[in-house]
Every structure is written in C-alpha cells, then in structure tokens.
Scaffold this active site. Structure first.
Site, short mmCIF file in Angstrom:
data_model
loop_
_atom_site.label_atom_id
_atom_site.label_comp_id
_atom_site.label_asym_id
_atom_site.label_seq_id
_atom_site.Cartn_x
_atom_site.Cartn_y
_atom_site.Cartn_z
N LYS A 81 0.81 -1.21 0.00
CA LYS A 81 0.00 0.00 0.00
C LYS A 81 0.85 1.27 0.00
O LYS A 81 0.42 2.30 -0.51
CB LYS A 81 -0.84 -0.04 1.29
CG LYS A 81 -2.01 0.84 1.31
CD LYS A 81 -2.93 0.43 2.42
CE LYS A 81 -2.44 0.85 3.78
NZ LYS A 81 -3.48 0.62 4.80
N ASP A 82 2.01 1.20 0.59
CA ASP A 82 2.88 2.38 0.68
C ASP A 82 3.83 2.51 -0.50
O ASP A 82 4.59 3.47 -0.60
CB ASP A 82 3.71 2.33 1.97
CG ASP A 82 2.83 2.30 3.21
OD1 ASP A 82 1.72 2.86 3.16
OD2 ASP A 82 3.26 1.72 4.23
N ARG A 129 -9.58 7.74 1.72
CA ARG A 129 -10.43 6.64 1.29
C ARG A 129 -11.36 6.18 2.42
O ARG A 129 -12.57 6.06 2.24
CB ARG A 129 -9.55 5.46 0.83
CG ARG A 129 -10.32 4.21 0.43
CD ARG A 129 -9.37 3.04 0.18
NE ARG A 129 -8.65 2.68 1.40
CZ ARG A 129 -9.10 1.85 2.32
NH1 ARG A 129 -10.27 1.27 2.17
NH2 ARG A 129 -8.39 1.60 3.41
N ARG A 130 -10.80 5.96 3.61
CA ARG A 130 -11.64 5.49 4.71
C ARG A 130 -12.66 6.56 5.11
O ARG A 130 -13.80 6.24 5.43
CB ARG A 130 -10.77 5.10 5.92
CG ARG A 130 -9.99 3.83 5.65
CD ARG A 130 -9.10 3.44 6.81
NE ARG A 130 -8.32 2.25 6.47
CZ ARG A 130 -7.07 2.04 6.83
NH1 ARG A 130 -6.43 2.94 7.57
NH2 ARG A 130 -6.45 0.94 6.47
N ARG A 147 -3.18 10.74 13.23
CA ARG A 147 -1.93 10.25 12.66
C ARG A 147 -1.17 9.43 13.68
O ARG A 147 -1.47 9.46 14.87
CB ARG A 147 -1.05 11.43 12.20
CG ARG A 147 -1.44 11.99 10.85
CD ARG A 147 -0.84 11.18 9.70
NE ARG A 147 0.61 11.25 9.64
CZ ARG A 147 1.41 10.20 9.58
NH1 ARG A 147 0.92 8.99 9.64
NH2 ARG A 147 2.71 10.34 9.49
N ARG A 153 -2.44 5.46 17.40
CA ARG A 153 -3.83 5.71 17.02
C ARG A 153 -4.80 5.04 17.99
O ARG A 153 -5.85 5.60 18.31
CB ARG A 153 -4.08 5.21 15.59
CG ARG A 153 -3.46 6.17 14.58
CD ARG A 153 -3.93 5.84 13.20
NE ARG A 153 -2.81 5.49 12.35
CZ ARG A 153 -2.95 5.10 11.08
NH1 ARG A 153 -4.16 4.97 10.56
NH2 ARG A 153 -1.90 4.80 10.36
N CYS A 241 -2.84 13.18 -7.46
CA CYS A 241 -4.20 13.46 -7.02
C CYS A 241 -4.40 13.01 -5.58
O CYS A 241 -4.04 11.90 -5.20
CB CYS A 241 -5.19 12.75 -7.93
SG CYS A 241 -4.81 11.04 -8.17
N1 LIG Z 1 -0.79 3.77 5.81
C1 LIG Z 1 0.08 3.11 6.74
C2 LIG Z 1 -0.03 1.64 6.64
N2 LIG Z 1 0.61 0.97 5.67
C3 LIG Z 1 0.27 -0.37 5.79
C4 LIG Z 1 -0.58 -0.49 6.87
C5 LIG Z 1 -1.21 -1.73 7.34
C6 LIG Z 1 -0.84 -3.01 6.68
C7 LIG Z 1 -1.33 -3.18 5.27
O1 LIG Z 1 -2.26 -2.52 4.80
O2 LIG Z 1 -0.76 -4.05 4.61
C8 LIG Z 1 -0.78 0.77 7.43
C9 LIG Z 1 -1.59 1.10 8.62
C10 LIG Z 1 -3.06 1.22 8.38
O3 LIG Z 1 -3.49 1.54 7.26
O4 LIG Z 1 -3.83 1.02 9.31
#
Ligand SMILES: NCc1[nH]cc(CCC(=O)O)c1CC(=O)O
Length: 311
Positions: A81-82, A129-130, A147, A153, A241
């Site tokens: 995701k990152d 998104r969330r 954050r 969190r 974006c």
């Molecule tokens: N944005 C930070 C991040 N990057 C990956 C994860 C969680 C593990 C994953 O999605 O694989 C998280 C934390 C979250 O979104 O709660």
C-alpha cells in the site's frame, strides 16, 4: 554464505513484517544470512499533518530506495500500500508474498458497529479513502484526522474523544493484536480496501539476479496477479491526485481476476465505482481506470487538485 542486508523502517509493523519475511527465507534452508538495518523515512518524521497534504506518494520509501542504490542495503519489505505504483529505475519488486487480511478494521470505544454509532459520532482516520467510505454509509458522522502508528492511534482513540477509528486488519493481525478489540471487520464490498492493502512488496535492485532467484521462492502468484490489477488501476488514475482511491482484486473460481475499483470526492458524495473480470491483470486495471476517467472521475480529480493548490 552471502549476507543479505534488509532495510526497514523502525515501526513495530515494519519490523514485524521484515522479520516475517526473513523467517520465510530462512525456512528455505539456503546459504544466506540476514541482517536488518533501520532506516528513518520522511513519513516517519511527519506526525502532525494529514499525509495527503504532504504528498503521500513514496513518503515511506525514498530513503530506503536511496540506501538500495548506495548498496547499504540489498532489499526492503514494504507494505504494498505504501509502495508507489511506479517503481524507481533500477529497482524492482522481487516478490509479493501471500496477502494477509485485506479488510479495514473498525474499532469503536463502545464496541458499536459502523451502522450503530450514534448520530454525529467522530471517526478518526488519516485516510481519505476510509473517510469517504464512512461518509458514503453514514453521511451524519464527522471525520477527524488522526496520525501515528497503530499503537499511537489506538491510544488517541481512547484518550482524545474519538468514537471510533479504522485501521488495516492486516497491520493488527501482523503485530499480533488481540482481534477482540475490533468491533467490525468491514466487508470489502462496503469499504473497498486500498490498492495493495494487506500485501507486502519486496523491493531489490533489478540486477541482483542471485537475490531475485531467492525471492521468487516466496512469491505468491495469486497475490502478485491480483495486486498487479489493483496497481495498474492506481497507476492510471494517479498523478499527484489527493482523492479517495480504492481497488481490490480477487481470483474467481475459473482463475480470472475480478477487480472492484473506486474513485470518489473526499465527502463521499460523487462516487465512481466499477467492477470488471478478466484474464490479464494489467489490462483490466487500465481499462477500469480509463472508463472511470472518461465518465467523470477526471473532473473530480482535477477539481480536488485545484482546491488543494489554492490552499
Ligand atoms: N498507511 C500506513 C499503513 N501501511 C500499511 C498499513 C497496514 C498493513 C497493510 O495494509 O498491509 C498501514 C496502517 C493502516 O493503514 O492502518
């Protein structure tokens, strides 16, 4: 015996994921030893602004990639995701191991589910998104930015007046949190996961054939194929974006890739959602993106960008 140096951010999640990959590699019983080198990224230092405003793209990977170029490290384990949808020149994703739970985990102080929160309740998230997903289901709720790493969190949720927060189920499961803290695992149809959520991408130099051969042994072809569709979609809609984007793919029983993707306005009011099934992950990812862009998503992207530039 070759020593492989693995760069990792120092958060509990990053370290846990890195150690998990080392475990998988050690189980192969091949003549390699592994060492972890901690790296601090820009994303780890910024704690007080929403990530989207500082340009989320690549925030957690730049310093790590530099260390790979400088040969201070040989590889790195990223949350997929990152990882930006385009990998930097000279580097490549050598393996995509099996995906963890892709869902979002909804954690409320009272234990209530999303649809049962009282009117006007406050939900904390750092993800556009969330935020949009919540507002699509519950337009009456308030989104506040929160954050910090998982531990921070969860603490802020208890101490700072949030009624609920949303985290990736994968992160919680990986670091071994008791699942009983989760009030509800949001179904992927309700809260379409982020592109790559729950998956890992292992990055290395593309000329390191020896390491690529090793990494191929822990690649999961199903996760590699489904995340390829998600990332192909992301790659076509992206372009600095800062809007809610979601994409989640699974394999069907007859081995086709089934991709659901979404682009929306941050308030969740304008929604572009598509579902497609096909053989070639990259082709369907691109197809869905082009369809959305031509049907109005482009205007939303441009407008949000203009609003941000004007700030
Ligand atoms: N944005 C930070 C991040 N990057 C990956 C994860 C969680 C593990 C994953 O999605 O694989 C998280 C934390 C979250 O979104 O709660």
């Amino acid at each position: 015996m070759r020593k492989i140096v693995i760069g990792s951010r120092r958060s509990n999640l990053a370290m846990t994921q890195t150690r998990w990959v080392i475990d998988q590699l050690e189980k192969l019983g091949l003549p390699y030893e592994f060492e972890i080198k901690e790296i601090v990224t820009k994303g780890d230092q910024i704690l007080d602004v929403t990530l989207s405003k500082v340009g989320g793209k690549g925030l957690f990977v730049k310093e790590i990639e530099q260390a790979m170029y400088d040969k201070e490290i040989d590889m790195a384990v990223h949350s997929m995701k990152d990882l930006p949808s385009e990998i930097s020149p000279g580097l490549t994703v050598g393996a995509v191991p099996e995906r963890e739970d892709p869902r979002d985990a909804f954690i409320s102080n009272s234990g209530a589910k999303l649809m049962d929160l009282p009117e006007g309740a406050v939900v904390g998230t750092s993800s556009l998104r969330r935020g949009a997903m919540v507002l699509m289901q519950r337009p009456d709720l308030t989104i506040h930015w929160i954050r910090g790493n998982i531990e921070t969190r969860l603490r802020k949720c208890r101490e700072e007046g949030f009624d609920a927060i949303i985290l990736a189920a994968a992160g919680l499961k990986r670091v071994g949190w008791d699942e009983s803290i989760v009030s509800e695992f949001l179904a992927p149809e309700v809260s379409i996961p982020a592109v790559g959520q729950g998956a890992l991408g292992i990055e290395c130099r593309e000329d390191d054939q020896d390491l690529l051969d090793l990494l191929a042994k822990i690649n999961d072809p199903v996760t590699a194929r489904t995340t390829a569709a998600e990332r192909a979609f992301l790659n076509k809609v992206e372009g600095s974006c800062q809007v809610p984007i979601a994409g989640y793919a699974e394999l069907t029983e007859d081995n086709q890739v089934s991709l659901t993707a979404l682009v929306s306005s941050p308030d969740g009011k304008e929604v572009f959602k598509e579902h497609i099934v096909g053989e070639d992950p990259v082709a369907i990812g691109h197809h869905v993106a082009e369809k959305m862009l031509s049907e109005g998503a482009k205007e939303v992207l441009d407008r949000v960008k203009a609003e941000l530039d004007g700030q």
